[in-house]
Write an enzyme that holds these catalytic residues in place. Sequence first.
Site: not given
Ligand code: WQD
Length: 338
Positions: A34-35, A58, A81, A125, A127, A150, A154, A179-180, A201
């Site tokens: 799906s993704n 599925d 995952f 996460s 989160t 979401y 978790k 983390f990210n 990001l």
């Molecule tokens: C990172 C930073 C934005 C896009 C996500 C999930 C969370 C987790 C980790 C998974 C923030 C800034 C972003 C843009 C920007 N893990 N930004 N411009 O929000 O930390 O968390 O990933 O489960 O659940 O939500 O990640 O990559 O969206 O943002 O300035 O166009 O970049 O504000 O500070 P986030 P992100």
Amino acid sequence: MKVLVTGGLGFIGSHTVVELQNKGFEVVIIDDCSNSDENVLYGIKAITGKKPLFEKLDLKEKHKVEDFFQRYQDVAGVIHFAASKAVGESVEKPLLYYENNIGTLVYILKELCRKNKASFIFSSSCTVYGQADKMPITEDAPVKVAESPYGNTKQMGEEIIADTCKVTPSLNAIALRYFNPMGAHPSGEIGELPIGVPQNLVPFITQTGIGLRDQLSVFGDDYPTPDGTCIRDYIYVVDLAKAHVVALERLMNGKNESNFEVFNVGTGTGSSVLEAIKSFEKVSGRKLNYKIVDRRPGDITSAYADTTKANKVLGWKAEYTLEEAMNYAWIWEQKIRD
Ligand code: WQD
């Protein structure tokens, strides 16, 4: 040892399949595509020399899950995952998220509970911590009220596993709180394939860098941080993938201290949005077109991991820097736009 990787064609899943195969595990992937894209199997084969087993299935279809475990009785471990992951979409469609992320988890756990011994790794996460009171964040920091369905899946997922493990000594589980995640495999064969406009990001940075997007919006520069932009812990996807393998080995070798454990997976270093942009500019040699705009609702100021527990107990440590990971993200972006 046969290992089931659900969502194994996805971003983190595919990198984990590579690391598992490199360690000699036999992998079977379940993915509903799906993704994700079935061609990822060829990327994995190009890196490891072996195409993993694959079932397009599925996991919401309970009888198909039962049938799968009937046919693959030799699956000794599961890395789970498969899940929906868009925070904004989860607010719009909560039941879709509860069905996709919770229903499927329950079906898999039910099957594992039937076995004499099973190992289970869950994608959790950072989160779950929300805006933590102290940095860096340790695993015993309180779990805060979830900001989105979401995030809630978790938290609930961890609770469901903990409750199940309490009454099922044959089930051993680890939740990894990512983390990210970012970057792509050094080979350039697999990486992140965001559909539509990226929410995260790093893919937004690389897509802007290559000219697919006009401009990156930086969400706020008035946060109480050194440069005013938010701070996150960007973890290279290959490092993250390796954490799954060591966690699984810990369970399979019976080294775990309890039958449900939780670990942070990050680098321990926080980087701001502007630092991430600078690192992109350095590795690509290009200026990035960006603009400071209003804060994004729901964003927290800062989140980075205390990785002491993973370092000491799992013997795992992130090896790559943000700049190295950004370099691989950029190589990947250029390759897929060729
Ligand atoms: C990172 C930073 C934005 C896009 C996500 C999930 C969370 C987790 C980790 C998974 C923030 C800034 C972003 C843009 C920007 N893990 N930004 N411009 O929000 O930390 O968390 O990933 O489960 O659940 O939500 O990640 O990559 O969206 O943002 O300035 O166009 O970049 O504000 O500070 P986030 P992100």
